[in-house]
Design an enzyme around this catalytic site. Structure first.
Site, PDB file in Angstrom:
ATOM      1  N   GLU A  16       1.014  -1.153   0.034  1.00 47.22           N
ATOM      2  CA  GLU A  16       0.098   0.014   0.187  1.00 47.22           C
ATOM      3  C   GLU A  16       0.981   1.156   0.105  1.00 47.22           C
ATOM      4  O   GLU A  16       0.269   2.447   0.482  1.00 47.22           O
ATOM      5  CB  GLU A  16      -0.772   0.109   1.131  1.00 47.22           C
ATOM      6  CG  GLU A  16      -2.010  -1.148   1.061  1.00 47.22           C
ATOM      7  CD  GLU A  16      -2.931  -1.053   2.316  1.00 47.22           C
ATOM      8  OE1 GLU A  16      -3.882  -0.571   2.501  1.00 47.22           O
ATOM      9  OE2 GLU A  16      -2.483  -1.755   3.373  1.00 47.22           O
ATOM     10  N   SER A 190      -6.572  -2.779   1.296  1.00 49.97           N
ATOM     11  CA  SER A 190      -6.689  -2.271  -0.050  1.00 49.97           C
ATOM     12  C   SER A 190      -7.132  -3.332  -1.072  1.00 49.97           C
ATOM     13  O   SER A 190      -6.752  -3.349  -2.096  1.00 49.97           O
ATOM     14  CB  SER A 190      -5.386  -1.574  -0.487  1.00 49.97           C
ATOM     15  OG  SER A 190      -5.219  -0.218   0.030  1.00 49.97           O
ATOM     16  N   TYR A 263      -9.572   2.197  -5.930  1.00 56.69           N
ATOM     17  CA  TYR A 263      -8.731   3.330  -6.072  1.00 56.69           C
ATOM     18  C   TYR A 263      -8.345   3.961  -7.527  1.00 56.69           C
ATOM     19  O   TYR A 263      -8.095   5.074  -7.890  1.00 56.69           O
ATOM     20  CB  TYR A 263      -7.310   3.270  -5.998  1.00 56.69           C
ATOM     21  CG  TYR A 263      -6.973   2.838  -4.340  1.00 56.69           C
ATOM     22  CD1 TYR A 263      -7.163   3.844  -3.482  1.00 56.69           C
ATOM     23  CD2 TYR A 263      -6.895   1.603  -3.976  1.00 56.69           C
ATOM     24  CE1 TYR A 263      -7.297   3.551  -2.147  1.00 56.69           C
ATOM     25  CE2 TYR A 263      -6.839   1.394  -2.571  1.00 56.69           C
ATOM     26  CZ  TYR A 263      -7.096   2.285  -1.756  1.00 56.69           C
ATOM     27  OH  TYR A 263      -7.091   1.787  -0.408  1.00 56.69           O
ATOM     28  N   ARG A 302     -11.328   3.172  11.351  1.00 52.50           N
ATOM     29  CA  ARG A 302     -12.503   3.134  10.360  1.00 52.50           C
ATOM     30  C   ARG A 302     -12.880   1.649  10.518  1.00 52.50           C
ATOM     31  O   ARG A 302     -12.120   0.737  10.433  1.00 52.50           O
ATOM     32  CB  ARG A 302     -12.285   3.366   9.016  1.00 52.50           C
ATOM     33  CG  ARG A 302     -13.375   3.749   8.154  1.00 52.50           C
ATOM     34  CD  ARG A 302     -13.144   3.764   6.929  1.00 52.50           C
ATOM     35  NE  ARG A 302     -12.898   2.478   6.367  1.00 52.50           N
ATOM     36  CZ  ARG A 302     -11.916   2.205   5.435  1.00 52.50           C
ATOM     37  NH1 ARG A 302     -10.983   3.131   4.860  1.00 52.50           N
ATOM     38  NH2 ARG A 302     -11.775   0.872   5.034  1.00 52.50           N
ATOM     39  N   ASP A 304     -15.192  -1.355   9.518  1.00 56.07           N
ATOM     40  CA  ASP A 304     -16.261  -1.643   8.417  1.00 56.07           C
ATOM     41  C   ASP A 304     -17.149  -2.721   8.758  1.00 56.07           C
ATOM     42  O   ASP A 304     -16.801  -3.774   9.245  1.00 56.07           O
ATOM     43  CB  ASP A 304     -15.350  -2.161   7.188  1.00 56.07           C
ATOM     44  CG  ASP A 304     -14.391  -1.021   6.800  1.00 56.07           C
ATOM     45  OD1 ASP A 304     -14.687   0.162   7.087  1.00 56.07           O
ATOM     46  OD2 ASP A 304     -13.416  -1.331   5.931  1.00 56.07           O
ATOM     47  N   GLU A 317     -13.993  -5.589   9.493  1.00 57.49           N
ATOM     48  CA  GLU A 317     -12.654  -5.250  10.063  1.00 57.49           C
ATOM     49  C   GLU A 317     -12.370  -3.767  10.588  1.00 57.49           C
ATOM     50  O   GLU A 317     -13.397  -2.813  10.461  1.00 57.49           O
ATOM     51  CB  GLU A 317     -11.652  -5.222   8.807  1.00 57.49           C
ATOM     52  CG  GLU A 317     -11.880  -4.401   7.714  1.00 57.49           C
ATOM     53  CD  GLU A 317     -10.639  -4.065   6.763  1.00 57.49           C
ATOM     54  OE1 GLU A 317      -9.430  -4.629   7.127  1.00 57.49           O
ATOM     55  OE2 GLU A 317     -10.758  -3.709   5.535  1.00 57.49           O
ATOM     56  N   ASN A 319      -9.540  -0.602  10.664  1.00 55.38           N
ATOM     57  CA  ASN A 319      -8.478  -0.129  10.017  1.00 55.38           C
ATOM     58  C   ASN A 319      -7.933   0.877  11.076  1.00 55.38           C
ATOM     59  O   ASN A 319      -8.424   1.996  11.165  1.00 55.38           O
ATOM     60  CB  ASN A 319      -8.713   0.425   8.686  1.00 55.38           C
ATOM     61  CG  ASN A 319      -9.234  -0.687   7.765  1.00 55.38           C
ATOM     62  OD1 ASN A 319      -8.392  -1.299   7.291  1.00 55.38           O
ATOM     63  ND2 ASN A 319     -10.310  -0.573   7.442  1.00 55.38           N
ATOM     64  N   GLY A 323      -7.571   4.923   4.860  1.00 56.09           N
ATOM     65  CA  GLY A 323      -7.134   5.930   3.653  1.00 56.09           C
ATOM     66  C   GLY A 323      -7.622   7.441   4.165  1.00 56.09           C
ATOM     67  O   GLY A 323      -8.382   7.648   4.991  1.00 56.09           O
TER      68      GLY A 323
HETATM   69  N1  LIG Z   1     -16.686 -12.219   4.027  1.00 54.99           N
HETATM   70  C1  LIG Z   1     -17.095 -11.299   3.263  1.00 54.99           C
HETATM   71  N2  LIG Z   1     -18.235 -11.247   2.494  1.00 54.99           N
HETATM   72  C2  LIG Z   1     -18.697 -10.400   1.717  1.00 54.99           C
HETATM   73  N3  LIG Z   1     -17.628  -9.639   1.043  1.00 54.99           N
HETATM   74  C3  LIG Z   1     -16.273  -9.410   1.402  1.00 54.99           C
HETATM   75  C4  LIG Z   1     -16.090 -10.620   2.629  1.00 54.99           C
HETATM   76  N4  LIG Z   1     -14.638 -10.317   2.785  1.00 54.99           N
HETATM   77  C5  LIG Z   1     -14.310  -9.311   2.240  1.00 54.99           C
HETATM   78  N5  LIG Z   1     -15.287  -8.995   1.082  1.00 54.99           N
HETATM   79  C6  LIG Z   1     -14.983  -8.037   0.079  1.00 54.99           C
HETATM   80  O1  LIG Z   1     -13.810  -7.619   0.090  1.00 54.99           O
HETATM   81  C7  LIG Z   1     -13.480  -6.278   0.371  1.00 54.99           C
HETATM   82  C8  LIG Z   1     -12.067  -6.266   1.115  1.00 54.99           C
HETATM   83  O2  LIG Z   1     -12.183  -7.165   1.986  1.00 54.99           O
HETATM   84  P1  LIG Z   1     -11.514  -6.658   3.375  1.00 54.99           P
HETATM   85  O3  LIG Z   1     -11.502  -7.754   4.305  1.00 54.99           O
HETATM   86  O4  LIG Z   1     -12.202  -5.625   3.928  1.00 54.99           O
HETATM   87  O5  LIG Z   1     -10.009  -6.379   3.239  1.00 54.99           O
HETATM   88  P2  LIG Z   1      -8.875  -5.161   3.051  1.00 54.99           P
HETATM   89  O6  LIG Z   1      -8.299  -5.122   4.348  1.00 54.99           O
HETATM   90  O7  LIG Z   1      -7.988  -5.398   1.800  1.00 54.99           O
HETATM   91  O8  LIG Z   1      -9.803  -3.913   2.915  1.00 54.99           O
HETATM   92  C9  LIG Z   1     -14.613  -5.888   1.206  1.00 54.99           C
HETATM   93  O9  LIG Z   1     -14.790  -4.649   1.150  1.00 54.99           O
HETATM   94  C10 LIG Z   1     -15.652  -6.584   0.447  1.00 54.99           C
HETATM   95  O10 LIG Z   1     -16.303  -5.865  -0.675  1.00 54.99           O
HETATM   96 MG   LIG Z   2     -11.356  -3.385   3.760  1.00 56.02          MG
END
Ligand SMILES: Nc1ncnc2c1ncn2[C@@H]1O[C@H](COP(=O)(O)OP(=O)(O)O)[C@@H](O)[C@H]1O
Ligand SMILES: [Mg+2]
Length: 360
Positions: A16, A190, A263, A302, A304, A317, A319, A323
């Protein structure tokens, strides 16, 4: 009154790097130079600390070209020694006259070697206050598997998952999750290395992709829900406050909120506030603060979520260094809550100084 010396630390060794540069460009542009003496410090992809130009424009994404730290700057180091009182110059040659102690560091780093407690550990050793979470929370939030254990311990619902280590057998628990699943590196961000898997035949390739980023991968049940985010910011005494939440809607062809959608492509829409009833918004905001506290976060985060049609809310998650460009979700959610981007930066610096370093 003398100005506060703020070192903005950006770039870094993780995938990142570029996103961190973009965030840093915005913070450099927002810091009030009448009040702050700003020292931009870039970390190159191979980990060298260099004095960077105070030039926000050079840190923007232009024509899909991602910015990077200019490696030719004067090499610097921060000794992990509180009696050393600041930065030292590593390169021979011209030494900037005003280099030395800094009052506070803004570690605008995303991903491993920056958002994961490593830099926070160095700043603790050096005794320099810094914006955001400390060592433990940074490390815990960087590692999705550990983060989810802490969510579970705090009673916070999060999608079911199994850990798959590189070079080790895929545990049977993976198939029990049912399709589709998301396969992701445990410690990345990301959306790097994340694949949605709709057919078990594609699992191995998805694991290989996740393992390119981290030998520890997660397979997670896919949650069919709306993506809602909420900012958390420490108040004057450190008590966390939740922002107006937001919904992220991917409107391009992407299967989920992947790197391109985040992005590069004009493929995402944000609804701030989200089109949700007040009760759900209240639950999201309360859960955001609970997650922040469950992980011992500080300063900002943040959080989510996935919000399902049947009313269930999952925490995806946390963060610890989201960003941070004016177009990023975190500053936009706070802008909607009445806190402008420069005010946000001021509040974070004040909070870092209030906390200081050491056990707290
Ligand atoms: N268990 C899940 N169910 C549905 N969508 C998911 C799931 N895990 C990840 N995603 C999708 O993938 C994106 C990135 O995953 P995430 O776990 O937030 O990783 P990062 O830390 O890279 O942002 C999420 O914003 C969502 O769109
Ligand atoms: Mg995420």
């Amino acid at each position: 009154m003398s100005r506060l010396r703020v070192a903005v630390l950006f770039g870094g060794r993780s995938s990142e790097h570029a996103i961190s540069c973009v965030s840093a460009g915005s913070v450099l542009a927002a810091l009030d130079r009448d009040r702050y003496d700003v020292l931009p410090i870039g970390i190159t992809p191979d980990g060298r600390w260099v004095l960077a130009a105070d030039d926000p424009a050079s840190l923007a994404i232009r024509d899909r070209a991602l910015p990077a730290v200019d490696p030719t700057g004067t090499g610097l180091a921060l000794p992990g020694d509180p009696t050393a009182k600041g930065l030292v110059v590593l390169d021979a040659g011209e030494v900037p006259a005003d280099l030395g102690a800094v009052d506070v560091v803004f570690p605008l780093l995303h991903g491993p070697y920056g958002e994961d407690g490593t830099v926070q550990g160095l700043l603790e050793l050096a005794g320099v206050p810094y914006v955001g979470s400390g060592v433990f929370a940074s490390a815990a939030c960087m590692d999705k598997a550990q983060m989810k254990r802490l969510f579970a311990a705090a009673g916070l619902p999060s999608p079911r998952y199994a850990v798959v280590r590189s070079g080790r057998p895929v545990p049977p628990a993976v198939r029990d999750l049912g399709l589709p699943v998301f396969v992701k590196p445990s410690r990345a961000g990301s959306s790097m290395g994340i694949t949605k898997v709709d057919d078990w035949a594609d699992l191995d390739a998805a694991l290989a992709e996740a393992h390119r980023h981290d030998p520890k991968a997660l397979v997670e049940e896919a949650v069919a829900g709306r993506e809602i985010e909420c900012g958390v910011l420490a108040g004057l005494d450190g008590t966390p406050e939740a922002s107006v939440p937001a919904e992220v809607r991917v409107t391009g062809g992407q299967a989920f909120y992947d790197f391109e959608a985040k992005y590069l492509d004009d493929a995402t829409e944000f609804d701030i506030p989200p089109d949700l009833d007040d009760e759900t918004v209240g639950r999201v905001r309360a859960l955001a603060v609970e997650a922040f506290e469950a992980l011992d976060c500080e300063g900002l985060a943040r959080v989510d979520f996935f919000v399902c049609a049947d009313g269930r809310i999952f925490v995806n998650e946390v963060n610890t260094m989201p960003g941070f460009t004016p177009a990023s979700m975190f500053p936009r959610m706070w802008a909607a809550a009445g806190v402008s981007y420069p005010q946000l930066v001021d509040r974070l610096i004040r909070d870092a100084l209030r906390r200081g370093t050491g056990l707290r």
